[in-house]
Design a protein around this motif. Structure first.
Motif: not given
Length: 382
Positions: A16, A18, A60, A70, A72, A96
């Motif tokens: 993942e 962010n 998101p 993702t 944001w 983040y």
């Protein structure tokens, strides 16, 4: 072994990431978020754009093809939900991985103060100056006889850096972009910088998600996918360890079809990607598809196509001679199958990377030529 290989592949595909985008109202946050995800403002799942700010809390926006990555959109700087004094707690900065601070005019104390807070958490932040095409248009309207695009862009860059330095930031790097001309200016440099400065697992996720706006990104994708070739090849020939006729061949074909399609999609060699690229560049999809010379689009990769690739290396055919030899024959068969699968994957990956470069050159030909002409013109003036 098969279980371990699948687990490793799944981890590398699903790490993942962010990324937070911050800016004042009207700075172009939403348009930037759409552009970096290779979407237009009217596409499904695009960030909402307009003159009225609608973002009241972090929103998101996953990449369509890589939902583990993702972007944001945070509330605008100065809004009730994003006050400089308590912003770390208000929007939970700790969740983040990295930050992009964007403005369409000048960087202010608020941007610099946010950057210091982010850097104090041990995280990276990047400064983006958007809408440079508007500045260039105004410049050529006011002074057409003395217009020099490279010089004007350098002045904008230096002014942005000066504003940040006056607020106490050392050596800030500013990226100049226009969402209408993604093949020009610093958009590709921002992509490359983000990829280079992330940790290895996050780097892998982002580089595969990004659209192909530079040959360097395409090369990075190739390198990222190369690391997993041995795992895919091993998974494709696990069946060869069992002396049962047909198991090895079926396993090879099924696994290879899956991952060759993944390779193609990561390079944007699929129908959906071509449709988006055609719309963005105003070039017919058929013209872009003709740039695929060595491989096929993801939807056209079939079992018969993969079998043809395997057969071209001859070793895949030789493996069937050992299927009926007890134990030793099975081990030899596994080794031959592995080598054939590995060479098939590697060869296809190299060809797909070259096709992706061909498509990029075809898609952004006008912008690339215009940029080169501007550089040559600047050299003559200087």
């Amino acid at each position: 072994m098969a279980s371990a290989v699948r687990e490793a592949l799944t981890f590398s595909e699903n790490a993942e990431l962010n990324i937070a985008v911050i800016g004042e109202c009207g700075s172009g946050k939403s348009s930037f978020i759409n552009a970096i995800r290779d979407l237009d403002d009217e596409d499904e799942n695009a960030a909402i754009t307009g003159v009225v700010e609608t973002t009241q809390k972090p929103v998101p926006y996953p990449f369509p093809t890589h939902p583990n990555v993702t972007i944001w959109e945070l509330p605008p700087i100065g809004s009730p939900t994003f006050q400089a004094g308590g912003c770390l707690q208000q929007v939970n900065f700790s969740c983040y991985d990295t930050f992009i601070l964007i403005t369409s005019q000048r960087f202010s104390f608020s941007h610099a103060d946010l950057a210091r807070k982010i850097q104090g958490m041990g995280k990276k932040c990047y400064f983006v100056r958007s809408k440079v095409d508007v500045d260039l248009y105004s410049a050529i309207r006011r002074r057409p006889s003395s217009y020099n695009e490279e010089r004007i862009l350098q002045e904008i860059r230096e002014y942005c850096c000066k504003c940040l330095q006056e607020e106490g930031l050392r050596n800030p790097q500013v990226f100049l972009i226009s969402v209408w001309y993604l093949g020009k200016y610093d958009f590709h440099i921002l992509q490359e910088t983000l990829v280079e400065e992330l940790s290895s697992d996050k780097n892998h996720s982002l580089v595969l998600a990004l659209p192909n706006y530079s040959e360097k990104i395409i090369q990075k994708k190739k390198e990222a996918l190369e690391h997993g070739i041995w795992q895919v090849a091993a998974a494709s020939c696990v069946g060869a360890l069992v002396p049962i006729p047909g198991v090895s061949a079926v396993c090879n074909v099924v696994v290879l079809v899956k991952y060759l399609r993944i390779f193609s999609r990561n390079f944007g060699l699929d129908r959906d990607s071509f449709t988006r690229l055609s719309k963005r560049t105003q070039k017919p999809r058929e013209e872009l598809e003709r740039a695929i010379i060595k491989t096929r689009m993801a939807e056209e990769i079939t079992q018969s196509f993969v079998i043809t690739l395997l057969a071209s290396f001859a070793l895949a055919i030789a493996s069937s001679a050992f299927v009926w030899v007890p134990v030793i024959g099975s081990v030899i068969c596994a080794g031959i199958s592995y080598k054939a699968s590995y060479r098939t994957l590697q060869s296809f990956l190299e060809d797909a990377a070259e096709d992706a470069k061909n498509v990029r050159r075809t898609a952004w030909e006008r912008e690339l030529l215009a940029t080169e002409r501007e550089r040559e013109s600047s050299k003559k003036v200087n």
